[in-house]
Design a protein around this motif. Structure first.
Motif, mmCIF file in Angstrom:
data_model
loop_
_atom_site.group_PDB
_atom_site.id
_atom_site.type_symbol
_atom_site.label_atom_id
_atom_site.label_comp_id
_atom_site.label_asym_id
_atom_site.label_seq_id
_atom_site.Cartn_x
_atom_site.Cartn_y
_atom_site.Cartn_z
ATOM 1 N N LEU A 15 -1.018 -35.697 93.194
ATOM 2 C CA LEU A 15 0.166 -35.173 92.517
ATOM 3 C C LEU A 15 1.407 -35.269 93.389
ATOM 4 O O LEU A 15 2.524 -35.415 92.882
ATOM 5 N N ASP A 16 1.198 -35.153 94.699
ATOM 6 C CA ASP A 16 2.341 -35.221 95.620
ATOM 7 C C ASP A 16 1.819 -35.501 97.025
ATOM 8 O O ASP A 16 0.633 -35.271 97.311
ATOM 9 N N VAL A 17 2.676 -35.994 97.878
ATOM 10 C CA VAL A 17 2.339 -36.239 99.275
ATOM 11 C C VAL A 17 3.456 -35.651 100.135
ATOM 12 O O VAL A 17 4.637 -35.971 99.937
ATOM 13 N N ILE A 18 3.099 -34.769 101.051
ATOM 14 C CA ILE A 18 4.069 -34.137 101.953
ATOM 15 C C ILE A 18 3.814 -34.643 103.367
ATOM 16 O O ILE A 18 2.718 -34.454 103.914
ATOM 17 N N LYS A 19 4.795 -35.295 103.938
ATOM 18 C CA LYS A 19 4.649 -35.822 105.292
ATOM 19 C C LYS A 19 5.065 -34.767 106.308
ATOM 20 O O LYS A 19 6.164 -34.228 106.240
ATOM 21 N N HIS A 20 4.179 -34.471 107.249
ATOM 22 C CA HIS A 20 4.480 -33.510 108.310
ATOM 23 C C HIS A 20 4.851 -34.207 109.605
ATOM 24 O O HIS A 20 5.839 -33.872 110.259
ATOM 25 N N THR A 21 4.015 -35.160 110.013
ATOM 26 C CA THR A 21 4.240 -35.915 111.236
ATOM 27 C C THR A 21 3.908 -37.379 110.938
ATOM 28 O O THR A 21 3.590 -37.734 109.811
ATOM 29 N N VAL A 22 3.942 -38.194 111.961
ATOM 30 C CA VAL A 22 3.596 -39.603 111.781
ATOM 31 C C VAL A 22 2.153 -39.750 111.316
ATOM 32 O O VAL A 22 1.823 -40.630 110.518
ATOM 33 N N LYS A 23 1.270 -38.855 111.775
ATOM 34 C CA LYS A 23 -0.162 -38.992 111.496
ATOM 35 C C LYS A 23 -0.720 -37.960 110.540
ATOM 36 O O LYS A 23 -1.874 -38.047 110.143
ATOM 37 N N TYR A 25 -0.372 -35.893 106.928
ATOM 38 C CA TYR A 25 0.223 -35.722 105.606
ATOM 39 C C TYR A 25 -0.623 -34.709 104.827
ATOM 40 O O TYR A 25 -1.826 -34.598 105.044
ATOM 41 N N THR A 26 0.016 -34.021 103.917
ATOM 42 C CA THR A 26 -0.713 -33.202 102.953
ATOM 43 C C THR A 26 -0.736 -33.921 101.615
ATOM 44 O O THR A 26 0.317 -34.295 101.086
ATOM 45 N N PHE A 27 -1.946 -34.116 101.098
ATOM 46 C CA PHE A 27 -2.137 -34.722 99.780
ATOM 47 C C PHE A 27 -2.421 -33.603 98.785
ATOM 48 O O PHE A 27 -3.408 -32.878 98.932
ATOM 49 N N ARG A 28 -1.535 -33.445 97.821
ATOM 50 C CA ARG A 28 -1.724 -32.430 96.774
ATOM 51 C C ARG A 28 -2.539 -33.063 95.655
ATOM 52 O O ARG A 28 -2.076 -33.974 94.962
ATOM 53 N N MET A 29 -3.777 -32.576 95.494
ATOM 54 C CA MET A 29 -4.736 -33.196 94.593
ATOM 55 C C MET A 29 -4.957 -32.346 93.340
ATOM 56 O O MET A 29 -5.054 -31.119 93.417
ATOM 57 N N VAL A 63 -5.165 -28.500 94.654
ATOM 58 C CA VAL A 63 -5.483 -28.071 96.015
ATOM 59 C C VAL A 63 -4.748 -29.003 96.972
ATOM 60 O O VAL A 63 -4.505 -30.176 96.661
ATOM 61 N N ASP A 64 -4.383 -28.476 98.125
ATOM 62 C CA ASP A 64 -3.769 -29.278 99.179
ATOM 63 C C ASP A 64 -4.830 -29.650 100.201
ATOM 64 O O ASP A 64 -5.614 -28.789 100.645
ATOM 65 N N LEU A 65 -4.843 -30.911 100.579
ATOM 66 C CA LEU A 65 -5.725 -31.403 101.628
ATOM 67 C C LEU A 65 -4.852 -32.047 102.700
ATOM 68 O O LEU A 65 -4.200 -33.064 102.441
ATOM 69 N N THR A 66 -4.811 -31.451 103.868
ATOM 70 C CA THR A 66 -3.987 -31.985 104.951
ATOM 71 C C THR A 66 -4.850 -32.901 105.804
ATOM 72 O O THR A 66 -5.867 -32.471 106.357
ATOM 73 N N ILE A 67 -4.432 -34.151 105.885
ATOM 74 C CA ILE A 67 -5.269 -35.198 106.470
ATOM 75 C C ILE A 67 -4.580 -35.814 107.671
ATOM 76 O O ILE A 67 -3.389 -36.142 107.626
#
Length: 264
Positions: A15-23, A25-29, A63-67
């Protein structure tokens, strides 16, 4: 919607992707179903494999999955963005019971990506009427490695947040040093009754617990979350077994009274 076969993954839209750092990201699933902070999903890509990813956020229909991009599976996941889909299995594990932290002093100590599985816990305690009795210590390698920056600002306004980095460039105005540095000076009324949550790299968890014990915390009031290679998520494959305990099934969240007896 999950499958009735626990080994069979289901398709979930990004549903969305939130970038935190270069490596990181949070993927909103997309997901509807029961889930708790501290649980995890197995994220899979055909031909590449599966990786266990902790739940870092829970909302209406997602749910958010931070990868963190660290290997074959996560490298492939990072090629997928909003509108694409991933395969999920889960949620697995026991997760945190946030009701344990009502009406008591609480200290949450998290390091690096260890902030992800406790993000939901921190959010929950920040909404409690006695949030002034809640302390959160978050540590990152450097200012550029910080995750959930908007959350950090919100938590700083609602509870007692100590944000620290291992090292920083010259002129950095924030705290520096390991998370353990700040435990001794916490203003707690009765550490023997206070609750603690500790999540992060094993050395950080080990020395954090030592400092909490010095402060007067009882082992039975400390909760930890263990990270291991959890392959099946159902306690069948044995990859995450420690003695007679299956981390994926019995954990990954444990009372320290039990976790301190694990032999690595």
């Amino acid at each position: 919607m999950t499958s009735t076969n626990p080994y069979l993954p289901f398709t979930s839209e990004i549903l969305d992707v939130i970038k935190h750092t270069v490596k990181e990201y949070t993927f909103r699933m997309a997901f509807r179903g029961d889930v708790r902070p501290g649980q995890f999903f197995e994220v899979s890509m055909p031909k590449y494999g599966e990786a266990p990813i902790s739940v870092s956020g829970i909302g209406d229909g997602f749910v958010d999955l931070t990868i963190r991009r660290v290997g074959r599976v996560t490298n492939e996941v990072f090629e997928k963005y909003k509108g694409s889909s991933l395969f999920l299995r889960g949620p697995y594990g026991n997760g945190f019971d946030v009701d344990l932290y009502r009406d008591s002093e609480v200290v949450v100590v998290a390091g690096g990506t260890g902030v992800s599985p406790v993000r939901g816990v921190i959010h929950a305690i920040s909404q409690m009427p006695d949030a002034a009795d809640k302390y959160v210590i978050c540590g990152f390698k450097s200012p550029s490695d910080m995750l959930f920056r908007d959350d950090l600002k919100d938590w700083d306004n609602k509870l007692n947040l100590i944000l620290t980095v291992d090292s920083a460039p010259e002129g950095y105005a924030g705290n520096t040093g390991l998370v353990t540095k700040y435990i001794a000076d916490l203003s707690l009324r009765d550490p023997s009754k206070a609750k603690a949550v500790v999540v992060g790299p094993p050395p950080m968890m080990k020395f954090t617990i030592i400092e909490l014990q010095k402060k007067g915390f009882r082992d039975c009031n400390i909760t930890v979350s263990h990270e291991r290679k959890m392959c099946c998520g159902l306690g069948k494959c044995g990859h995450c077994r420690v003695n007679d305990t299956y981390i994926c099934l019995d954990g990954p969240v444990f009372n320290y009274e039990k976790a301190k007896n694990f032999a690595d």
